[in-house]
Design a protein around this motif. Sequence first.
Motif, PDB file in Angstrom:
ATOM      1  N   GLU A 179       2.353 -17.995  19.961  1.00  0.00           N
ATOM      2  CA  GLU A 179       3.210 -17.440  21.014  1.00  0.00           C
ATOM      3  C   GLU A 179       3.665 -18.501  22.003  1.00  0.00           C
ATOM      4  OE1 GLU A 179      -1.068 -16.549  22.450  1.00  0.00           O
ATOM      5  OE2 GLU A 179       0.029 -16.702  20.544  1.00  0.00           O
ATOM      6  N   GLN A 180       3.059 -19.705  21.943  1.00  0.00           N
ATOM      7  CA  GLN A 180       3.485 -20.800  22.793  1.00  0.00           C
ATOM      8  C   GLN A 180       4.311 -21.836  22.029  1.00  0.00           C
ATOM      9  OE1 GLN A 180      -0.172 -22.177  24.599  1.00  0.00           O
ATOM     10  NE2 GLN A 180      -0.110 -20.590  26.182  1.00  0.00           N
ATOM     11  N   GLY A 181       4.609 -21.552  20.756  1.00  0.00           N
ATOM     12  CA  GLY A 181       5.448 -22.447  19.974  1.00  0.00           C
ATOM     13  C   GLY A 181       6.833 -22.592  20.589  1.00  0.00           C
ATOM     14  N   LEU A 182       7.481 -23.720  20.328  1.00  0.00           N
ATOM     15  CA  LEU A 182       8.771 -23.994  20.956  1.00  0.00           C
ATOM     16  C   LEU A 182       9.827 -22.975  20.555  1.00  0.00           C
ATOM     17  CD1 LEU A 182      10.422 -25.814  22.782  1.00  0.00           C
ATOM     18  CD2 LEU A 182      10.819 -27.326  20.824  1.00  0.00           C
ATOM     19  N   ASP A 183       9.804 -22.541  19.305  1.00  0.00           N
ATOM     20  CA  ASP A 183      10.784 -21.545  18.880  1.00  0.00           C
ATOM     21  C   ASP A 183      10.579 -20.227  19.611  1.00  0.00           C
ATOM     22  OD1 ASP A 183       8.368 -21.422  17.557  1.00  0.00           O
ATOM     23  OD2 ASP A 183       9.200 -20.871  15.619  1.00  0.00           O
ATOM     24  N   GLN A 184       9.326 -19.817  19.771  1.00  0.00           N
ATOM     25  CA  GLN A 184       9.051 -18.574  20.489  1.00  0.00           C
ATOM     26  C   GLN A 184       9.469 -18.674  21.956  1.00  0.00           C
ATOM     27  OE1 GLN A 184       7.815 -15.500  19.686  1.00  0.00           O
ATOM     28  NE2 GLN A 184       8.064 -16.047  17.525  1.00  0.00           N
ATOM     29  N   TYR A 185       9.203 -19.820  22.552  1.00  0.00           N
ATOM     30  CA  TYR A 185       9.601 -20.038  23.939  1.00  0.00           C
ATOM     31  C   TYR A 185      11.113 -19.888  24.099  1.00  0.00           C
ATOM     32  CZ  TYR A 185      10.892 -22.763  28.081  1.00  0.00           C
ATOM     33  OH  TYR A 185      11.453 -23.185  29.257  1.00  0.00           O
ATOM     34  N   LEU A 186      11.864 -20.500  23.193  1.00  0.00           N
ATOM     35  CA  LEU A 186      13.317 -20.450  23.297  1.00  0.00           C
ATOM     36  C   LEU A 186      13.870 -19.072  22.935  1.00  0.00           C
ATOM     37  CD1 LEU A 186      14.140 -23.990  21.902  1.00  0.00           C
ATOM     38  CD2 LEU A 186      14.408 -23.194  24.266  1.00  0.00           C
ATOM     39  N   MET A 187      13.181 -18.354  22.069  1.00  0.00           N
ATOM     40  CA  MET A 187      13.586 -16.973  21.799  1.00  0.00           C
ATOM     41  C   MET A 187      13.513 -16.139  23.075  1.00  0.00           C
ATOM     42  SD  MET A 187      11.892 -15.960  18.112  1.00  0.00           S
ATOM     43  CE  MET A 187      12.263 -16.905  16.623  1.00  0.00           C
ATOM     44  N   GLN A 188      12.435 -16.310  23.806  1.00  0.00           N
ATOM     45  CA  GLN A 188      12.276 -15.539  25.041  1.00  0.00           C
ATOM     46  C   GLN A 188      13.242 -15.997  26.117  1.00  0.00           C
ATOM     47  OE1 GLN A 188       8.824 -13.888  26.255  1.00  0.00           O
ATOM     48  NE2 GLN A 188       7.835 -13.851  24.259  1.00  0.00           N
ATOM     49  N   GLN A 189      13.533 -17.306  26.155  1.00  0.00           N
ATOM     50  CA  GLN A 189      14.527 -17.807  27.096  1.00  0.00           C
ATOM     51  C   GLN A 189      15.910 -17.224  26.788  1.00  0.00           C
ATOM     52  OE1 GLN A 189      12.472 -19.036  29.618  1.00  0.00           O
ATOM     53  NE2 GLN A 189      14.089 -20.553  29.873  1.00  0.00           N
ATOM     54  N   ALA A 190      16.247 -17.157  25.507  1.00  0.00           N
ATOM     55  CA  ALA A 190      17.538 -16.590  25.114  1.00  0.00           C
ATOM     56  C   ALA A 190      17.626 -15.122  25.500  1.00  0.00           C
ATOM     57  CB  ALA A 190      17.746 -16.762  23.608  1.00  0.00           C
ATOM     58  N   LEU A 191      16.523 -14.406  25.298  1.00  0.00           N
ATOM     59  CA  LEU A 191      16.499 -12.991  25.682  1.00  0.00           C
ATOM     60  C   LEU A 191      16.678 -12.838  27.184  1.00  0.00           C
ATOM     61  CD1 LEU A 191      15.994 -10.003  24.930  1.00  0.00           C
ATOM     62  CD2 LEU A 191      13.536 -10.457  25.210  1.00  0.00           C
ATOM     63  N   ALA A 192      15.973 -13.677  27.952  1.00  0.00           N
ATOM     64  CA  ALA A 192      16.045 -13.584  29.411  1.00  0.00           C
ATOM     65  C   ALA A 192      17.432 -13.926  29.936  1.00  0.00           C
ATOM     66  CB  ALA A 192      15.003 -14.516  30.037  1.00  0.00           C
ATOM     67  N   LYS A 193      18.122 -14.869  29.276  1.00  0.00           N
ATOM     68  CA  LYS A 193      19.448 -15.301  29.735  1.00  0.00           C
ATOM     69  C   LYS A 193      20.578 -14.512  29.082  1.00  0.00           C
ATOM     70  CE  LYS A 193      17.930 -18.646  32.423  1.00  0.00           C
ATOM     71  NZ  LYS A 193      18.092 -20.049  32.062  1.00  0.00           N
ATOM     72  N   GLY A 194      20.246 -13.591  28.198  1.00  0.00           N
ATOM     73  CA  GLY A 194      21.271 -12.798  27.534  1.00  0.00           C
ATOM     74  C   GLY A 194      22.120 -13.582  26.553  1.00  0.00           C
ATOM     75  N   LYS A 195      21.557 -14.645  25.967  1.00  0.00           N
ATOM     76  CA  LYS A 195      22.310 -15.445  25.005  1.00  0.00           C
ATOM     77  C   LYS A 195      22.197 -14.836  23.607  1.00  0.00           C
ATOM     78  CE  LYS A 195      22.043 -19.994  27.278  1.00  0.00           C
ATOM     79  NZ  LYS A 195      23.452 -20.393  27.281  1.00  0.00           N
ATOM     80  N   PRO A 196      23.301 -14.773  22.863  1.00  0.00           N
ATOM     81  CA  PRO A 196      23.243 -14.289  21.476  1.00  0.00           C
ATOM     82  C   PRO A 196      22.340 -15.184  20.631  1.00  0.00           C
ATOM     83  CG  PRO A 196      25.511 -14.431  22.245  1.00  0.00           C
ATOM     84  CD  PRO A 196      24.667 -15.128  23.271  1.00  0.00           C
ATOM     85  N   THR A 197      21.683 -14.596  19.650  1.00  0.00           N
ATOM     86  CA  THR A 197      20.810 -15.346  18.758  1.00  0.00           C
ATOM     87  C   THR A 197      21.163 -15.034  17.311  1.00  0.00           C
ATOM     88  OG1 THR A 197      19.133 -13.592  18.809  1.00  0.00           O
ATOM     89  CG2 THR A 197      18.894 -15.383  20.410  1.00  0.00           C
ATOM     90  N   GLY A 198      20.671 -15.860  16.406  1.00  0.00           N
ATOM     91  CA  GLY A 198      20.892 -15.646  14.986  1.00  0.00           C
ATOM     92  C   GLY A 198      19.847 -16.362  14.170  1.00  0.00           C
ATOM     93  N   GLY A 199      19.987 -16.309  12.850  1.00  0.00           N
ATOM     94  CA  GLY A 199      19.036 -16.957  11.962  1.00  0.00           C
ATOM     95  C   GLY A 199      19.735 -17.590  10.774  1.00  0.00           C
ATOM     96  N   LEU A 200      19.111 -18.606  10.208  1.00  0.00           N
ATOM     97  CA  LEU A 200      19.651 -19.294   9.046  1.00  0.00           C
ATOM     98  C   LEU A 200      19.238 -18.639   7.739  1.00  0.00           C
ATOM     99  CD1 LEU A 200      18.984 -22.961  10.223  1.00  0.00           C
ATOM    100  CD2 LEU A 200      21.205 -21.806  10.145  1.00  0.00           C
ATOM    101  N   GLU A 201      18.210 -17.799   7.789  1.00  0.00           N
ATOM    102  CA  GLU A 201      17.751 -17.096   6.596  1.00  0.00           C
ATOM    103  C   GLU A 201      17.001 -15.845   7.033  1.00  0.00           C
ATOM    104  OE1 GLU A 201      15.327 -20.094   4.771  1.00  0.00           O
ATOM    105  OE2 GLU A 201      13.591 -19.719   6.060  1.00  0.00           O
ATOM    106  N   SER A 202      16.738 -14.964   6.100  1.00  0.00           N
ATOM    107  CA  SER A 202      16.002 -13.742   6.410  1.00  0.00           C
ATOM    108  C   SER A 202      14.506 -13.986   6.248  1.00  0.00           C
ATOM    109  CB  SER A 202      16.437 -12.601   5.492  1.00  0.00           C
ATOM    110  OG  SER A 202      16.004 -12.854   4.158  1.00  0.00           O
TER     111      SER A 202
END
Length: 339
Positions: A180-203
């Motif tokens: 939960e402290q991994g960099l990807d998880q941190y940035l996922m939560q930052q994107a959610l907090a800032k209302g930034k759209p997100t996506g993925g390269l694979e399922s």
Amino acid sequence: MPPRDAESRPAMRRLKILGLSLLAAAGLMSVALAVEQAKSPAPTAATVAPAKAPPVPLLWKVSDRDNAVYVLGSFHLLKQDDYPVSADIDRAFEASGKIVFEVPPEEMNDPAMAQKFLAAAGFADGRTLSQVLPASLREKFNRILAQRGVSIAQFDGYEPWFVNLSLMLGISQQMGFRPEQGLDQYLMQQALAKGKPTGGLESIDTQLQVLDSTPMTEQIASLKEFLDKPTEMPGMLGDLHDAWRSGDLARLDALSREDMLEKTPQTYRLINVERNDAWVPQIQQMLDGVKKGETLVVVGALHLLGDDGVIEKLRAKGYTVERVCSACAVPAVGAAEAK
């Protein structure tokens, strides 16, 4: 600061997906501790760790005449003192209109993922772990399990890659690393907090299929290496984290990509090369055509290393590629001042 408390609940589901679901298989975490045999004293509440500089980012800017994509190498398990992140990452995040991860955040945070992960970890052909492991390795694993009052039969439903991953997660937990402290998880939560759209390269289904398709011989070889050298695993994980934290590309490459290529070449091809090849055209689409705005792409650091990595593949396509690393210039400045 890294996510925590209520904000970390989706990430905690990921932790369960990645191995702690094996609590149903009689306490894997305690088994991992027996394997580790670590004797280092735990820090006391009175210990105050000195503040650290932010990790040196593995961050590149890839651009053409109209668009730019920032590509960031993540470490999936980090510690509290790995934060705050570099100002370079903050600036790339703020400049980007969209944040893209390996897997879309909504899939990673889906409560149904734990069951999917466990299904992929099982044997599809009716075999068991006891049947696929060589006799000597099976006996060694049984001896380790017996120290915690369990037997290999309680792990028979899971393929070696999953058992190995889960043991490594157990050790990483003891060393203070948290998914939960991994960099990807941190940035996922930052994107959610800032209302930034997100996506993925694979399922997530693609990712699980890749893990499940790795050759059984190489799965067994990786588990054997763990069980043959259990006390070395914390040091190896610590070295890998140190190399990532210091932004040392050569050392990180030797410890991760080159080691994987040498020891498990088919797994390397499936997990690294083929996925990189699938991601590069998607990043090209973010760059080609009319101006679309900048994007931040966050993937595991392994995928950015060497000639097989995303960075060199994009460079070979003719894009302008530059590393974004303010900290990397500091030694050169100091050397100039010393003259």
